[in-house]
Scaffold this motif. Sequence first.
Motif, mmCIF file in Angstrom:
data_model
loop_
_atom_site.group_PDB
_atom_site.id
_atom_site.type_symbol
_atom_site.label_atom_id
_atom_site.label_comp_id
_atom_site.label_asym_id
_atom_site.label_seq_id
_atom_site.Cartn_x
_atom_site.Cartn_y
_atom_site.Cartn_z
ATOM 1 N N VAL A 97 0.652 -1.593 0.047
ATOM 2 C CA VAL A 97 0.005 -0.303 -0.041
ATOM 3 C C VAL A 97 1.120 1.782 0.148
ATOM 4 O O VAL A 97 1.036 2.278 -0.557
ATOM 5 C CB VAL A 97 -0.832 -0.240 1.809
ATOM 6 N N VAL A 98 2.275 1.019 1.004
ATOM 7 C CA VAL A 98 2.763 2.356 0.716
ATOM 8 C C VAL A 98 4.487 1.846 0.422
ATOM 9 O O VAL A 98 4.571 1.272 1.222
ATOM 10 C CB VAL A 98 2.736 2.383 2.507
ATOM 11 N N SER A 99 4.606 2.487 -0.227
ATOM 12 C CA SER A 99 6.121 2.031 -0.755
ATOM 13 C C SER A 99 7.077 2.446 0.390
ATOM 14 O O SER A 99 7.210 2.986 0.953
ATOM 15 C CB SER A 99 7.050 2.993 -2.244
ATOM 16 N N TRP A 100 8.332 1.872 0.701
ATOM 17 C CA TRP A 100 8.648 1.333 1.917
ATOM 18 C C TRP A 100 9.920 3.234 1.510
ATOM 19 O O TRP A 100 10.621 3.602 2.144
ATOM 20 C CB TRP A 100 10.590 0.478 1.700
ATOM 21 N N VAL A 101 10.254 3.781 0.493
ATOM 22 C CA VAL A 101 11.150 4.943 0.216
ATOM 23 C C VAL A 101 10.504 5.939 1.100
ATOM 24 O O VAL A 101 10.239 6.507 1.123
ATOM 25 C CB VAL A 101 10.901 5.178 -0.800
ATOM 26 N N ASP A 102 8.723 6.082 1.114
ATOM 27 C CA ASP A 102 7.714 7.217 1.939
ATOM 28 C C ASP A 102 7.992 6.370 3.618
ATOM 29 O O ASP A 102 7.510 7.310 4.252
ATOM 30 C CB ASP A 102 6.518 6.373 1.758
ATOM 31 N N PHE A 103 8.846 5.958 4.258
ATOM 32 C CA PHE A 103 9.213 6.436 5.651
ATOM 33 C C PHE A 103 10.077 6.390 6.155
ATOM 34 O O PHE A 103 10.922 6.208 5.163
ATOM 35 C CB PHE A 103 8.802 4.198 5.440
ATOM 36 N N GLU A 104 9.729 6.961 7.142
ATOM 37 C CA GLU A 104 11.274 7.810 7.410
ATOM 38 C C GLU A 104 11.282 6.717 9.611
ATOM 39 O O GLU A 104 10.004 6.086 9.803
ATOM 40 C CB GLU A 104 11.212 8.804 8.448
ATOM 41 N N VAL B 159 0.299 4.028 10.690
ATOM 42 C CA VAL B 159 -0.328 5.071 10.604
ATOM 43 C C VAL B 159 -0.024 6.018 9.444
ATOM 44 O O VAL B 159 -1.556 6.323 8.469
ATOM 45 C CB VAL B 159 1.020 6.604 11.219
ATOM 46 N N ALA B 160 0.973 5.156 8.547
ATOM 47 C CA ALA B 160 1.549 6.258 7.152
ATOM 48 C C ALA B 160 0.525 4.973 5.992
ATOM 49 O O ALA B 160 -0.148 5.972 5.357
ATOM 50 C CB ALA B 160 3.009 5.779 6.542
ATOM 51 N N ALA B 161 0.206 3.910 6.734
ATOM 52 C CA ALA B 161 -0.692 3.198 5.943
ATOM 53 C C ALA B 161 -2.207 3.773 5.787
ATOM 54 O O ALA B 161 -2.778 3.853 5.011
ATOM 55 C CB ALA B 161 -0.593 1.618 5.992
#
Length: 477
Positions: free
Chosen positions: A266-273, A280-282
């Motif tokens: 759902v969320v590409s790993w590059v968008d995580f910090e 939360v991000a998902a």
Amino acid sequence: MSTSDSGVSQTIDGYQRGLGARQIQMMAIGGAIGTGLFLGAGTAIAKAGPSLILCYAVAGIVIFFIMRALGELLMYRPVAGSFATYAREFIGPWAGFVTGWTYWAVWVTTGMAELTAAGKFVNYWWPEIPQWVTAFVALLILLGVNLISVKIFGEAEFYFAGIKILAIIGMIVIGLGVLTFGFGSPAADTASFANLWNHGGFAPNGIGQTLLAMQIVMFAYVGVELIGVTAGESKNPEKVLPKAINTIPLRIVIFYIASLVVILSVVSWVDFEEGTSPFVAAFAKIGIPAAAGIVNFVVLTSALSSCNAGGFYSTSRMLRTLATQHEAPKVFSKLSSQAVPSRALFLSGGVMGIGVIVNALAPEEAFTYITSVATVGILWVWGVIVFSHLRYRRAVAAGKVKASKFRMPGSPVTNWIVLAFLAFVFVLLTFDAATRVAIYVALGFGIILAIGWFTIGRRGETLNAQDAGRQPVEHGR
């Protein structure tokens, strides 16, 4: 075993068998889900990318064999404070002393972190309340829950774990809906299983960074061994515990592997910090209203659950086991009229309370330091479980002890593979400056334990030899 006036079954240790099958099963599930997944996974994803899924899978296989080894020992003799008891019996008195105090230190330290986290999570809604106040209130509530009775503790943990489980299952179902049917906010249009390999490959930062994420992965599994501590207070442990252990692979697949596959699709790993929750991000990308507040509540219950089961329950039982073995002050061996080790609970709670005081002064790196220290300690405990099992099997072959019907598959080969893996993770801790601190702390703690053994432990060994066969249980004093 005896039965009290209230009809509650008691063990030879004086505990009440107040934990039922549903509570043990939920603790077994919830014990493998904590802040390591809800919070730590964000940092691990930024470090390892999608290859983190493989880390959880490999570590999960190792955890399963550790728990099968523990299960075989539990079926041989289900007792409270199991790790220290088996280490003492099959390795030596010094191993019981070191393991008991190490496990106590692991969870008291982790309890400090969980209380601090609870204070921060409550401040999300009420920032005007001082963080130490909310942490202190959480400490008092959990202490009270554990003092009342083991049944009340089990009920609290049942619902804490239930919230975590529903949150993860809900995220998986909704995420699969986004991936399959494409519903959600416009930002979710990029959701695809291809995100697992489209941004630099499955291991975008290389195998080295993947391996360095293993510390966070192993910390995420801390707590799965808690069902071993519950053996002395479980109803029908011969039936309940094997079932709980055998469902571990399914729980790992659902709550770790499946959730990470969905999140990273759902969320590409590059968008995580680092330092952000992947849940939360998902949820935010899917477009669920108040996603941050929902996940904040889930993470709060996760922190309370971890502190409840590990910080209070396990530390108090382990401390009492040490006291009954003359390896801690005798006063902590006393049980209350409710058959709970109240004085041990007060000590563990008091030490965790130091975390409330230090809370305001702790640097941002405190969580990493604490989790690293906890990981070193749990590596020792897990290693002792597996090595104790090796010695147990040798004793069975020699006809010295009875054989357990619940057997660890592939032993002794699997024992040595697990021990080699745990040693490998320990070595990995030396490659990162933040986790390397844990090695120094472990060395210092090891020196303290060595001094403690030669000044207290060996004396306790002599007293145990004198007291062999007569260990009365004292209540209510």
